[in-house]
Design a protein around this motif. Structure first.
Motif, PDB file in Angstrom:
ATOM      1  N   ASP B  18       0.822  -1.214   0.000  1.00  0.00           N
ATOM      2  CA  ASP B  18       0.000   0.000   0.000  1.00  0.00           C
ATOM      3  C   ASP B  18       0.852   1.258   0.000  1.00  0.00           C
ATOM      4  OD1 ASP B  18      -2.196  -1.562  -0.058  1.00  0.00           O
ATOM      5  OD2 ASP B  18      -2.810  -1.227   2.013  1.00  0.00           O
ATOM      6  N   GLU B  19       1.883   1.238   0.828  1.00  0.00           N
ATOM      7  CA  GLU B  19       2.736   2.417   0.925  1.00  0.00           C
ATOM      8  C   GLU B  19       3.469   2.657  -0.402  1.00  0.00           C
ATOM      9  OE1 GLU B  19       3.018   4.820   2.825  1.00  0.00           O
ATOM     10  OE2 GLU B  19       4.913   5.731   2.176  1.00  0.00           O
ATOM     11  N   VAL B  20       4.018   1.591  -0.957  1.00  0.00           N
ATOM     12  CA  VAL B  20       4.709   1.720  -2.239  1.00  0.00           C
ATOM     13  C   VAL B  20       3.751   2.274  -3.281  1.00  0.00           C
ATOM     14  CG1 VAL B  20       5.853   0.482  -4.106  1.00  0.00           C
ATOM     15  CG2 VAL B  20       6.316  -0.155  -1.741  1.00  0.00           C
ATOM     16  N   SER B  21       2.579   1.678  -3.318  1.00  0.00           N
ATOM     17  CA  SER B  21       1.564   2.102  -4.272  1.00  0.00           C
ATOM     18  C   SER B  21       1.249   3.588  -4.119  1.00  0.00           C
ATOM     19  CB  SER B  21       0.315   1.262  -4.057  1.00  0.00           C
ATOM     20  OG  SER B  21      -0.579   1.430  -5.129  1.00  0.00           O
ATOM     21  N   LYS B  22       1.068   3.990  -2.888  1.00  0.00           N
ATOM     22  CA  LYS B  22       0.734   5.386  -2.594  1.00  0.00           C
ATOM     23  C   LYS B  22       1.792   6.331  -3.148  1.00  0.00           C
ATOM     24  CE  LYS B  22       0.313   8.269   1.516  1.00  0.00           C
ATOM     25  NZ  LYS B  22       0.589   8.187   2.973  1.00  0.00           N
ATOM     26  N   GLN B  23       3.037   6.024  -2.845  1.00  0.00           N
ATOM     27  CA  GLN B  23       4.138   6.856  -3.326  1.00  0.00           C
ATOM     28  C   GLN B  23       4.196   6.867  -4.851  1.00  0.00           C
ATOM     29  OE1 GLN B  23       5.908   8.816  -1.435  1.00  0.00           O
ATOM     30  NE2 GLN B  23       4.835   8.046   0.380  1.00  0.00           N
ATOM     31  N   ALA B  24       3.997   5.688  -5.424  1.00  0.00           N
ATOM     32  CA  ALA B  24       4.054   5.579  -6.885  1.00  0.00           C
ATOM     33  C   ALA B  24       2.995   6.467  -7.523  1.00  0.00           C
ATOM     34  CB  ALA B  24       3.864   4.135  -7.295  1.00  0.00           C
ATOM     35  N   TRP B  25       1.779   6.392  -7.032  1.00  0.00           N
ATOM     36  CA  TRP B  25       0.700   7.164  -7.636  1.00  0.00           C
ATOM     37  C   TRP B  25       0.908   8.655  -7.462  1.00  0.00           C
ATOM     38  CZ3 TRP B  25      -2.419   5.625 -11.281  1.00  0.00           C
ATOM     39  CH2 TRP B  25      -2.612   4.260 -11.445  1.00  0.00           C
ATOM     40  N   ARG B  26       1.557   9.034  -6.371  1.00  0.00           N
ATOM     41  CA  ARG B  26       1.891  10.441  -6.198  1.00  0.00           C
ATOM     42  C   ARG B  26       2.818  10.873  -7.340  1.00  0.00           C
ATOM     43  NH1 ARG B  26       5.343  12.951  -3.577  1.00  0.00           N
ATOM     44  NH2 ARG B  26       6.429  11.103  -2.812  1.00  0.00           N
ATOM     45  N   LEU B  27       3.811  10.036  -7.617  1.00  0.00           N
ATOM     46  CA  LEU B  27       4.767  10.351  -8.680  1.00  0.00           C
ATOM     47  C   LEU B  27       4.108  10.294 -10.061  1.00  0.00           C
ATOM     48  CD1 LEU B  27       7.780   8.402  -7.167  1.00  0.00           C
ATOM     49  CD2 LEU B  27       7.709  10.862  -7.619  1.00  0.00           C
ATOM     50  N   PHE B  28       3.268   9.290 -10.280  1.00  0.00           N
ATOM     51  CA  PHE B  28       2.590   9.180 -11.583  1.00  0.00           C
ATOM     52  C   PHE B  28       1.769  10.437 -11.854  1.00  0.00           C
ATOM     53  CE2 PHE B  28       2.372   4.252 -11.177  1.00  0.00           C
ATOM     54  CZ  PHE B  28       3.711   4.174 -11.499  1.00  0.00           C
ATOM     55  N   ALA B  29       1.068  10.897 -10.829  1.00  0.00           N
ATOM     56  CA  ALA B  29       0.227  12.085 -10.995  1.00  0.00           C
ATOM     57  C   ALA B  29       1.080  13.292 -11.345  1.00  0.00           C
ATOM     58  CB  ALA B  29      -0.577  12.340  -9.718  1.00  0.00           C
ATOM     59  N   ALA B  30       2.261  13.371 -10.737  1.00  0.00           N
ATOM     60  CA  ALA B  30       3.109  14.547 -10.925  1.00  0.00           C
ATOM     61  C   ALA B  30       3.849  14.518 -12.268  1.00  0.00           C
ATOM     62  CB  ALA B  30       4.120  14.657  -9.776  1.00  0.00           C
ATOM     63  N   GLN B  31       4.319  13.327 -12.663  1.00  0.00           N
ATOM     64  CA  GLN B  31       5.220  13.271 -13.826  1.00  0.00           C
ATOM     65  C   GLN B  31       4.709  12.411 -14.957  1.00  0.00           C
ATOM     66  OE1 GLN B  31       8.470  11.177 -11.988  1.00  0.00           O
ATOM     67  NE2 GLN B  31       9.265  13.022 -11.012  1.00  0.00           N
ATOM     68  N   GLY B  32       3.649  11.670 -14.715  1.00  0.00           N
ATOM     69  CA  GLY B  32       3.204  10.686 -15.698  1.00  0.00           C
ATOM     70  C   GLY B  32       3.863   9.350 -15.441  1.00  0.00           C
ATOM     71  N   PHE B  33       3.310   8.320 -16.055  1.00  0.00           N
ATOM     72  CA  PHE B  33       3.760   6.958 -15.782  1.00  0.00           C
ATOM     73  C   PHE B  33       5.139   6.684 -16.348  1.00  0.00           C
ATOM     74  CE2 PHE B  33       4.097   2.468 -16.941  1.00  0.00           C
ATOM     75  CZ  PHE B  33       3.830   1.860 -15.732  1.00  0.00           C
TER      76      PHE B  33
END
Lengths: 199, 199
Positions: B18-33
């Motif tokens: 969950d934590e990894v996912s959370k951080q990842a989605w924060r980054l995806f939102a900011a920079q794209g996948f």
DNA sequence: GCCCGTTGTGACACTGAGTGTCAAACGCGG
DNA sequence: CCGCGTTTGACACTCAGTGTCACAACGGGC
């Protein structure tokens, strides 16, 4: 008049692409898609790895290229369907262009089809192929649908119908590849008829 | 009795995911996948790159994971449809489970949806998602179809119908993501109704 | 013949995803 | 505190894909 102004260079380029493609498919057949490296393909075609990427954007591109080629005819076929034919029936008719070719060349089509859904990487390629077909076919389907009052842009209903038809085609192809005992065209009839009546 | 025998380790593992996912989605939102690297995600989650791959098979897996989660409900919903409802209508009804959630959380759903078809890599992920839904839903659809005389194995017609419905869902979702002015549920009605009548 | 610009090519270096291996660190029951 | 199994990080490796650069091949103009 040539539709694509074939310069000497263009034809040379085409010949190289064909040769690379040929070598690649030989390797794919022998080892599968994933296990074949770009280095092997480049070596087999007598060129450097870097040069390979000047002819094909990616390894997947080799597959997409072949699929696009073998399916160009569908759009043409769709154009030639009688104008008063309902869209779903017209799509079924247009698909006959690929279906008949696949049945005629079952010996090569079946392994290809099997490879397409055995190798996970290639499923994305099939999606890309469908995306392109969808783009070309949707306007043709839209032309056969009752006009909508006051709605701009590409018709969503046409897109949905086309996309559904492609889904049916894929199911039929996959089933046929795994089970040689049924004719692909009957399978497609059965499957599309189940989703929406074929008039 | 817990359906999944939740050991301490399992829950710990879940928390990390969950934590990894959370951080990842924060980054995806900011920079794209695509522009987000696994190193960045791992760093943000405070772990090494190698450890990341012990929690997720790939970067795409992060996306698949989230999509699977948000769509589990469809199968449940399908089970709860009245038994005498025709398959196409039942599918439309079951989709309401996702549709209503998406409309309720439009602020997050819309950008996600847009990302899914903006980033080419993710289109394969969506296909994989549909493949999984297809597997779970096909038997349920088959149960609602008139039995076939002497035919073994999973029903192709059910698979085609399910796959077509998923195609419709995707068209509706994509259209909705790009154009906020229409309700997703109306769009899906329109689109599925155009392919096959909704009784 | 020679010089010229254009194009194709290979070598090299680099990023980024994903995997195998191994040794050290951790957590927990005894 | 000790041992044991699991988790982790470091390192090295493969493979796809890209940028850069220097060089060879070609074709035309002189």
């Amino acid at each position: 008049m040539p539709p694509t102004p074939t310069t000497l260079r263009d034809r040379a380029r085409g010949a190289v692409r064909d040769e690379v493609s040929k070598q690649a498919w030989r390797l794919f057949a022998a080892q599968g898609f994933e296990l074949t490296t770009v280095d092997q393909i480049a070596a087999a075609a007598g060129m450097s790895r870097r040069t390979f990427f000047r002819y094909f954007e990616s390894k997947e591109d080799l597959v997409l290229d072949r699929l696009l080629e073998s399916g160009e005819s569908v759009v043409d076929a769709m154009h030639e369907r009688p104008a008063d034919e309902p869209p779903w029936t017209a799509l079924r008719g247009a698909f006959e262009a690929i279906v008949s070719v696949m049945e005629a060349h079952a010996v090569s089509s079946r392994p290809l089809q099997l490879m397409l859904h055995r190798e996970p990487v290639l499923r994305g390629t099939v999606t890309e192929l469908h995306r392109r077909w969808l783009e070309s076919l949707t306007p043709l389907v839209a032309g056969r649908m009752p006009r909508r009052r006051g709605h701009r842009g590409p018709d969503v209903r046409a897109a949905a119908m086309t996309s559904s038809a492609l889904a049916c085609l894929e199911i039929a192809q996959t089933t046929w590849a795994a089970d040689p005992s049924v004719r692909l065209s009957s399978l497609l009839d059965e499957v599309m008829g189940a989703v929406s009546p074929l008039d």
